[in-house]
Write an enzyme that holds these catalytic residues in place. Structure first.
Site, short mmCIF file in Angstrom:
data_model
loop_
_atom_site.label_atom_id
_atom_site.label_comp_id
_atom_site.label_asym_id
_atom_site.label_seq_id
_atom_site.Cartn_x
_atom_site.Cartn_y
_atom_site.Cartn_z
N ASP A 144 8.23 1.24 -0.08
CA ASP A 144 7.53 2.19 -0.94
C ASP A 144 8.56 2.87 -1.82
O ASP A 144 9.71 2.44 -1.90
CB ASP A 144 6.76 3.21 -0.09
CG ASP A 144 5.45 3.65 -0.74
OD1 ASP A 144 5.50 4.17 -1.87
OD2 ASP A 144 4.39 3.48 -0.11
N HIS A 204 4.93 9.51 -2.92
CA HIS A 204 4.02 8.55 -2.29
C HIS A 204 4.57 8.05 -0.95
O HIS A 204 3.88 8.04 0.07
CB HIS A 204 3.79 7.38 -3.25
CG HIS A 204 2.74 6.41 -2.84
ND1 HIS A 204 2.99 5.31 -2.06
CD2 HIS A 204 1.41 6.37 -3.12
CE1 HIS A 204 1.87 4.63 -1.87
NE2 HIS A 204 0.89 5.24 -2.50
N SER A 564 -3.89 3.36 0.18
CA SER A 564 -2.48 3.63 0.51
C SER A 564 -2.35 4.47 1.76
O SER A 564 -1.33 4.40 2.46
CB SER A 564 -1.79 4.37 -0.65
OG SER A 564 -1.34 3.49 -1.63
#
Length: 721
Positions: A144, A204, A564
Site C-alpha cells: 500500500d 490509506h 479497501s
C-alpha cells in the site's frame, strides 16, 4: 485520416498505447497527474524506462537482457519483471529469446463494531478454544502507500516492541533489498522508526494496516484490529503520486514479503487494497497467473474486489455466430470539456473482430461511420482516426491497438479516444463479428463510462463483472466485497448519515461474475465507516473519530470506507486462521469460507456462492474451529515442541514429559471447539508419565492441549475409538 497497420506484435497493446502517449507528450508527470495514466518512470541514468513483464522463450535465462540495458527484478519461471529503457524497447522486443513484453498497468488504492459483527472477539479471547488466536507466529504483509511506522497501533499490545519487522519503500533512495535494484529496505526497528513514514505521506496504508493488525487500545475506544499479535512487513508500492503505480512492482512486493516469511519459518498472508481496471478479469492476466503461482501452503493473498458498484464501466454481449452481429455503444466522458479516456475490449478466442468508429449527430439523428479495422489471427490492423470538425462535426482522434493475447488466445483491443469539446455530437463505435462468443468491455472508470444514451440498438454500461484486477479476479486470491456495519460517521461532533443500509451490501462494492464464470467476490466483510489508525504525517483532510498523545506525538483514529477496508479485515482473520492451521492453502481457506460464512435476510440463501456476497458474511469464530479440525488431521510440523511425547494408546492417552516443568495442565477439546475435560497435573519431572483415561468420552477426534510453566502450548490430535 492517418492509418498505421501492424502485424501481431511482441509488444502488448497497452505498451504500444503508452509509447504513443509518450510521443504525444500526454503521459502524466508528478506535476500533472490528472490524466491518471502511468507516470513517466526513469532509471538512475535518467532514461525513461518501461516497467514490464517479459516472457522469455524456453531455454533462455534473463542474463542476456542485461547487455541491452534491461534491469531485471523478479524471476518467476520464464516470466520476469524488469525495467526496459524506452529507447531500446524495439531492440529488446526483436531478440530471439524474448517471447512477449507486457508493460505494467496502472494501480490505484481502493478506498470495534466490525470485530463484534464478525465474531472476531471470541477468536481473540480464545473462548472455548485451545488458546487465543491473534496471529501470533504469522507474518501479515501489506502492499500500500501512506504508512506511519511510528503509530502505536503497530507495537505489541504492551507497547514494548515494534511489530514491523521489514519495510521496503519502493519510492525511496537507499539500499534496495537483495535481488532488487530500486527502493530502500529498512530492516531494524531503529531504522524504521527513524524513517517514520514512507515517501507517499498519505494515510490509506496506515488505516488498512490498523484494520488487519492494529493492537492499540490506549484510550479504551476498542478500535484495535484483528491480528493484534502478528509480525508485520510493509511494501510501499512504486508511485510518484497518490494515484498511480504499476502491477509489476506489486508482484515484486508479493515475492519480497513471502521470501521474508519463508526465511523466518512463518506462514504469511498479504493484503492488497489496490485495484486496476486493466486486464481480462478472468484470472488469465500475467499478474493473476504469477500471483497464483506464488501462493501455496501458508502463503495467502487477500484483495479488495473494487468500488465500482453502481458505475457503468463495463458492457458485454454474447454473439450467436450464425450471422454478422454488432455491439454498439457510446463513450460517456467524465470531463466533457476534455473528452478522453480508454476502453479495453476482450473477445473470446476465435472471434474475428471488425472495429468501426462512429460519430452521432444529435440534432440530425444521423450516424456517420468510418473505415473498419480488422483483428484476427491473420492480421491486427491497428489504426489512428483523425477527425476534422468541418468534415466530421467533431475534433480529435481515436486510436485502436490490438493483438491476439498469447496468455489466453483472446482478441484484445485498446481504444484511446482523445477528442476536443464538440457539443451536439456523441462519439462511439461498433464491434462486429460473425463468430460465436462473448465480448466484454471495461473503461478506465475515471475518465470514461459507456452509455446507450437511451437510443435503441445501443448497449448501456453496467456494473456486472466489475471486479478489479489485482484483488478481484485471481483464481487463488481471496477477493473481498464490503457490507455495511456503520451507516454514519461523526464530523465536528455531529453524526453524518449516508444512504447506506446497515447490514446490507455496500452500494459501492463491485460484483461478479468473472468472464470465465467464477463467483466473485469470495466473501464480504465490514467496509463502511470503519475506524482505524490514521497517519500522523498526513496533512490532508481526515474524518477523525478521536485523537490522543503518545510518546510526545499526537496520533489520530478516523473513518474510512471502501472494499479497501473490508479486505484487510479478512487478511487479519486469515492470520488468526494461519496461527491455528499454518499449512492452510488458498483452496482450503475458500472451502472454510464456503462452509462457515454467515447468511441472513440481506444475503438471502446462498447456494454455491453469490456474485454480490460471495459465500456470505465472514464468521471468524466458526472458521477458526474448522481450521482446528483441518489441523487435527495433519502431522505436526518441525516447529512443534516435540520434547513431550504423546501416545494415543487405545482408549487412553499417555504423556511422557521430556523435561522438568511446573503448573502443568491438560485440556481436552472436541472438534466443535468446546473444552470437555481439564486435568491439573502441577509439577512433573523429566521422564515422568501421566495417563488420561478416555473411556467416558464418545468415539471421535479430540484435541489435547498441554500447558505448563516452561512449555509452549502444545495441541495434539487424539482419537477415541
Amino acid at each position: 485520416m492517418s492509418v498505421s497497420v501492424w502485424g501481431q506484435s511482441k509488444l502488448s497493446p497497452y505498451t504500444r498505447h503508452y509509447v504513443a502517449q509518450i510521443k504525444q507528450e500526454q503521459v502524466a508527470d508528478a506535476a500533472n497527474p490528472a490524466r491518471r495514466v502511468l507516470v513517466k518512470k526513469s532509471n538512475a541514468r535518467g532514461q525513461i524506462v518501461i516497467p514490464a513483464f517479459v516472457y522469455l522463450q524456453e531455454g533462455y535465462s534473463p542474463d542476456f537482457l542485461t547487455s541491452h540495458g534491461v534491469e531485471v527484478r523478479s524471476v518467476i519461471g520464464q516470466v520476469l519483471t524488469a525495467d526496459i529503457p524506452l529507447d531500446v524497447l524495439n531492440e529488446v522486443a526483436a531478440l530471439d529469446g524474448v517471447k512477449y513484453i507486457e508493460m505494467g498497468t496502472p494501480v490505484q488504492p481502493r478506498l470495534n463494531e466490525a470485530r463484534k459483527e464478525a465474531f472476531v472477539n471470541e477468536v481473540q479471547t480464545g473462548e472455548s478454544l485451545p488458546e487465543e488466536y491473534r496471529g501470533k507466529g504469522v507474518v501479515v504483509g501489506v502492499i500500500d502507500n501512506g504508512f506511519d511506522y511510528t503509530h502505536p497501533n503497530f507495537y505489541t499490545r504492551d507497547k514494548s516492541e515494534l511489530r514491523i519487522k521489514r519495510v521496503w519503500d519502493q519510492n525511496a533512495s537507499g539500499t534496495a533489498p537483495e535481488g532488487f535494484d530500486y527502493g530502500c529496505e529498512y530492516t531494524t526497528a531503529e531504522a524504521i522508526l527513524a524513517k517514520g513514514y514512507d515517501t507517499d505521506q498519505t494515510t490509506h496504508g496506515t488505516h488498512v494496516l490498523g484494520i488487519a493488525t492494529g493492537a492499540d487500545n490506549t484510550n479504551d475506544k476498542e478500535v484495535y484490529g484483528v491480528a493484534t499479535d502478528a509480525d508485520i512487513v510493509l511494501v510501499s508500492y512504486n508511485s510518484t503520486n497518490m494515484y498511480t503505480g504499476d502491477n509489476t512492482a506489486i508482484i515484486d512486493g508479493i515475492k519480497y514479503i513471502f521470501d521474508y516469511a519463508e526465511s523466518v519459518g512463518k506462514p504469511c498472508v498479504i493484503n492488497m487494497s489496490l485495484g486496476s481496471t486493466w486486464g481480462p478479469h478472468d484470472g488469465t492476466s500475467t499478474f493473476d497467473r504469477l500471483a497464483d503461482e506464488l501462493q501455496g501452503p501458508g502463503r495467502l493473498l487477500v484483495g479488495s474486489c473494487g468500488n465500482s458498484g453502481g458505475t457503468k464501466y463495463h458492457a458485454s454481449k454474447t454473439f450467436e455466430g450464425n450471422k454478422p452481429d454488432t455491439l454498439a455503444t457510446f463513450f460517456n466522458f467524465t470531463y466533457t470539456g476534455a473528452p478522453y479516456g480508454t476502453v479495453e475490449v476482450w473477445c473470446d478466442p476465435g472471434m474475428d473482430i471488425t472495429f468501426v468508429p462512429i460519430v452521432y449527430n444529435v440534432s440530425e439523428n444521423k450516424v456517420q461511420s468510418y473505415d473498419p479495422a480488422r483483428f484476427n489471427d491473420a492480421q491486427c490492423e491497428n489504426k489512428t482516426y483523425n477527425f476534422d470538425v468541418n468534415v466530421d462535426g467533431a475534433w480529435g482522434a481515436l486510436s485502436v491497438e490490438g493483438e491476439i493475447n498469447p496468455g489466453n488466445g483472446k482478441t484484445h483491443l485498446i481504444l484511446s479516444p482523445n477528442y476536443s469539446y464538440a457539443p451536439g455530437y456523441d462519439r462511439g463505435f461498433y464491434l462486429i463479428s460473425s463468430n460465436p462468443g462473448t465480448i466484454h468491455l471495461w473503461t478506465d472508470a475515471y475518465t470514461t463510462s459507456l452509455s446507450s444514451f437511451d437510443r435503441p440498438g445501443y448497449i448501456d454500461g453496467d456494473d456486472q463483472s466489475s471486479m478489479d484486477e489485482l484483488g478481484g479476479t485471481g483464481k487463488r486470491i481471496i477477493s473481498v466485497g464490503a457490507y455495511v456495519t456503520r451507516d454514519h460517521c461523526t464530523k465536528y461532533g455531529v453524526p453524518s448519515y449516508t444512504d447506506e443500509i446497515t447490514n446490507a451490501l455496500a452500494s459501492f462494492s463491485s460484483q461478479g461474475p468473472t468472464p470465465d464464470g467464477r463467483v466473485k467476490p469470495d466473501i464480504t466483510a465490514p467496509g463502511t465507516y470503519i475506524i482505524s489508525s490514521l497517519s500522523s504525517y498526513y496533512s490532508g483532510n481526515k474524518i477523525k473519530s478521536h485523537k490522543f498523545t503518545w510518546n510526545g506525538r499526537e496520533y489520530d483514529f478516523g473513518y474510512m470506507q471502501g472494499t479497501s477496508m473490508a479486505s484487510p479485515f479478512i487478511a487479519g482473520v486469515m492470520a488468526t486462521w494461519l496461527q491455528a492451521f499454518p499449512e492452510m492453502t488458498p483452496e482450503i481457506a475458500r472451502e472454510i469460507l464456503q462452509k462457515t460464512s454467515r447468511q441472513d435476510d440481506f444475503t438471502g440463501t446462498i447456494d454455491g456462492g453469490s456474485n454480490l456476497w460471495g459465500y456470505g458474511k465472514i464468521d471468524a469464530y466458526a472458521g477458526i474451529k474448522e481450521c482446528i479440525r483441518y489441523e487435527s488431521g495433519i502431522e505436526p510440523s518441525l516447529a512443534d515442541n516435540r520434547s513431550h511425547l504423546v501416545v494415543n494408546d487405545g482408549n487412553c492417552v499417555r504423556v511422557l514429559f521430556g523435561y522438568d516443568d511446573s503448573q502443568v495442565a491438560l485440556q481436552l477439546y472436541n472438534l466443535q471447539g468446546a473444552c470437555v475435560a481439564t486435568r491439573a497435573i502441577g509439577k512433573v519431572a523429566a521422564g515422568e508419565e501421566v495417563t488420561v483415561d478416555l473411556d467416558d468420552f464418545a468415539a471421535g477426534i479430540y484435541m489435547l492441549r498441554i500447558m505448563g510453566g516452561n512449555t509452549k502450548s502444545m495441541v495434539k490430535k487424539i482419537i477415541v475409538q
